[in-house]
Motif scaffolding. Structure first.
Motif, short mmCIF file in Angstrom:
data_model
loop_
_atom_site.label_atom_id
_atom_site.label_comp_id
_atom_site.label_asym_id
_atom_site.label_seq_id
_atom_site.Cartn_x
_atom_site.Cartn_y
_atom_site.Cartn_z
N LEU A 21 0.83 -1.21 0.00
CA LEU A 21 0.00 0.00 0.00
C LEU A 21 0.86 1.26 0.00
O LEU A 21 0.56 2.23 -0.69
CB LEU A 21 -0.93 0.00 1.22
CG LEU A 21 -2.11 -0.95 1.18
CD1 LEU A 21 -2.79 -1.00 2.54
CD2 LEU A 21 -3.12 -0.50 0.11
N ILE A 22 1.92 1.26 0.79
CA ILE A 22 2.82 2.42 0.83
C ILE A 22 3.44 2.63 -0.54
O ILE A 22 3.53 3.76 -1.03
CB ILE A 22 3.90 2.24 1.91
CG1 ILE A 22 3.27 2.26 3.31
CG2 ILE A 22 4.97 3.33 1.79
CD1 ILE A 22 4.23 1.89 4.43
N ALA A 23 3.85 1.55 -1.18
CA ALA A 23 4.46 1.65 -2.51
C ALA A 23 3.46 2.20 -3.53
O ALA A 23 3.82 2.99 -4.41
CB ALA A 23 4.97 0.29 -2.97
N ALA A 24 2.21 1.81 -3.39
CA ALA A 24 1.20 2.20 -4.38
C ALA A 24 0.60 3.58 -4.12
O ALA A 24 0.35 4.34 -5.07
CB ALA A 24 0.08 1.17 -4.42
N ALA A 25 0.37 3.91 -2.86
CA ALA A 25 -0.40 5.13 -2.56
C ALA A 25 0.23 6.03 -1.51
O ALA A 25 -0.29 7.11 -1.24
CB ALA A 25 -1.82 4.76 -2.13
N GLY A 26 1.33 5.59 -0.89
CA GLY A 26 1.98 6.41 0.13
C GLY A 26 1.47 6.07 1.52
O GLY A 26 0.36 5.54 1.68
N PRO A 27 2.25 6.38 2.54
CA PRO A 27 1.88 6.02 3.92
C PRO A 27 0.66 6.77 4.44
O PRO A 27 0.01 6.31 5.38
CB PRO A 27 3.13 6.38 4.73
CG PRO A 27 3.84 7.39 3.90
CD PRO A 27 3.56 7.03 2.48
N GLY A 28 0.35 7.91 3.86
CA GLY A 28 -0.81 8.68 4.31
C GLY A 28 -2.13 7.98 4.09
O GLY A 28 -3.14 8.33 4.70
N GLN A 29 -2.13 6.96 3.22
CA GLN A 29 -3.37 6.25 2.90
C GLN A 29 -3.55 4.98 3.74
O GLN A 29 -4.52 4.25 3.54
CB GLN A 29 -3.37 5.88 1.41
CG GLN A 29 -3.25 7.07 0.48
CD GLN A 29 -4.33 8.10 0.72
OE1 GLN A 29 -5.51 7.78 0.77
NE2 GLN A 29 -3.92 9.36 0.90
N LEU A 30 -2.63 4.72 4.66
CA LEU A 30 -2.74 3.51 5.48
C LEU A 30 -3.86 3.62 6.50
O LEU A 30 -3.93 4.58 7.26
CB LEU A 30 -1.43 3.25 6.22
CG LEU A 30 -0.24 2.72 5.42
CD1 LEU A 30 0.94 2.49 6.36
CD2 LEU A 30 -0.59 1.45 4.69
N ARG A 101 11.63 0.98 1.15
CA ARG A 101 10.72 2.05 0.77
C ARG A 101 9.59 2.18 1.78
O ARG A 101 9.22 3.28 2.19
CB ARG A 101 10.15 1.79 -0.62
CG ARG A 101 11.13 2.01 -1.74
CD ARG A 101 10.45 1.92 -3.11
NE ARG A 101 11.42 2.13 -4.16
CZ ARG A 101 11.77 1.22 -5.05
NH1 ARG A 101 11.22 0.03 -5.03
NH2 ARG A 101 12.68 1.49 -5.96
N GLY A 102 9.04 1.05 2.17
CA GLY A 102 7.92 1.08 3.09
C GLY A 102 8.27 1.71 4.42
O GLY A 102 7.61 2.64 4.88
N VAL A 103 9.34 1.23 5.04
CA VAL A 103 9.66 1.70 6.38
C VAL A 103 10.21 3.13 6.36
O VAL A 103 9.90 3.94 7.24
CB VAL A 103 10.61 0.72 7.10
CG1 VAL A 103 12.01 0.75 6.53
CG2 VAL A 103 10.62 0.99 8.60
N THR A 104 11.02 3.49 5.36
CA THR A 104 11.55 4.86 5.34
C THR A 104 10.45 5.88 5.05
O THR A 104 10.43 6.96 5.64
CB THR A 104 12.69 5.01 4.31
OG1 THR A 104 12.25 4.58 3.02
CG2 THR A 104 13.91 4.21 4.72
N ARG A 105 9.54 5.55 4.15
CA ARG A 105 8.44 6.47 3.86
C ARG A 105 7.51 6.61 5.06
O ARG A 105 7.04 7.71 5.36
CB ARG A 105 7.67 5.98 2.63
CG ARG A 105 8.45 6.14 1.33
CD ARG A 105 7.70 5.54 0.15
NE ARG A 105 8.46 5.70 -1.08
CZ ARG A 105 8.08 5.24 -2.26
NH1 ARG A 105 6.94 4.59 -2.38
NH2 ARG A 105 8.85 5.43 -3.32
N LEU A 106 7.24 5.50 5.73
CA LEU A 106 6.38 5.57 6.91
C LEU A 106 7.02 6.41 8.01
O LEU A 106 6.36 7.25 8.63
CB LEU A 106 6.07 4.17 7.43
CG LEU A 106 5.19 4.12 8.68
CD1 LEU A 106 3.81 4.72 8.39
CD2 LEU A 106 5.06 2.70 9.20
N MET A 107 8.32 6.20 8.25
CA MET A 107 9.00 6.95 9.30
C MET A 107 9.08 8.43 8.97
O MET A 107 9.00 9.28 9.85
CB MET A 107 10.40 6.38 9.53
CG MET A 107 10.42 4.95 9.99
SD MET A 107 9.80 4.70 11.64
CE MET A 107 11.16 5.28 12.60
N ALA A 108 9.22 8.76 7.68
CA ALA A 108 9.24 10.17 7.28
C ALA A 108 7.87 10.80 7.50
O ALA A 108 7.77 11.97 7.88
CB ALA A 108 9.64 10.30 5.81
N CYS A 109 6.83 10.03 7.30
CA CYS A 109 5.46 10.52 7.47
C CYS A 109 5.05 10.59 8.94
O CYS A 109 4.28 11.46 9.33
CB CYS A 109 4.50 9.61 6.70
SG CYS A 109 2.76 10.08 6.76
#
Length: 198
Positions: A21-30, A101-109
């Motif tokens: 999901l993070i790869a497809a739509a970004g962590p904000g959509q979780l 990608r998943g964990v770094t994007r989530l941590m940035a968000c």
């Protein structure tokens, strides 16, 4: 996946769904519903293993940080073997890019996750920090063996190496392109020191 089918590792199944999901739509959509929908399971499965959705996100960040630390742990032992650039590239690319990608994007968000991960794993354990420390230890060992010049700032070089990985993990690129860019840049960083015998 059909409902009612047993899942051998439900936590990992849910974590992998979150990464997609993070790869497809970004962590904000979780959301819990989005994750369980992507995983093809009932929403209740997530709450059977986690107190709430925030607890799920902490669990995910801890798991992936621990995984990255485990991958990096063997790097210093490679000192004196192979080439420096190849050893660095092999270690930083050992973790699948979808995980990075998943964990770094989530941590940035969600920066608050950093403190929560450190509360479980200890100081300096968040996402790529353990990898950076392993790279420093490895470069120091190579410098002691004379395979890096005595004046090389290993802390700065380690930050640059891990920074390349972090940058590529945050941008959209195919794994093939990303791997090639990372290997090329790591090699260029290491070979920028004329006395290196990598």
């Amino acid at each position: 996946m059909p409902r009612g089918v047993p899942i051998a590792e439900p936590r990992q199944h849910l974590f992998a769904a979150a990464e997609r999901l993070i790869a497809a739509a970004g962590p904000g959509q979780l959301t819990s519903r989005a994750v369980t929908g992507e995983a093809g399971v009932a929403t209740g499965l997530l709450f059977a293993h986690f107190a709430n959705f925030d607890d799920f996100l902490v669990g995910y960040a801890v798991d992936r940080s621990f995984q990255i630390a485990g991958t990096a742990a063997g790097l210093p032992a490679r000192a004196g073997t192979g080439t420096i650039a190849a050893n660095l590239s092999a270690t930083i690319l050992a973790t699948p890019l979808i995980v990075l990608r998943g964990v770094t994007r989530l941590m940035a968000c969600r920066p608050v996750l950093a403190a929560q991960v450190e509360a479980v794993l200890g100081t300096g354990s968040t996402v790529l920090q353990s990898l950076e420390r392993a790279v420093v230890d490895y470069l120091n060992a190579e410098r002691q063996r004379g395979r890096l010049p005595a004046g090389v700032d290993t802390e700065a070089l380690a930050l640059a190496v891990v920074g390349v990985l972090h940058h590529v993990a945050l941008i959209d690129a195919t794994d093939e392109v990303a791997h090639a860019r990372i290997r090329h840049t790591v090699t260029a960083l290491v070979e920028s020191f004329p006395a290196v015998t990598s």
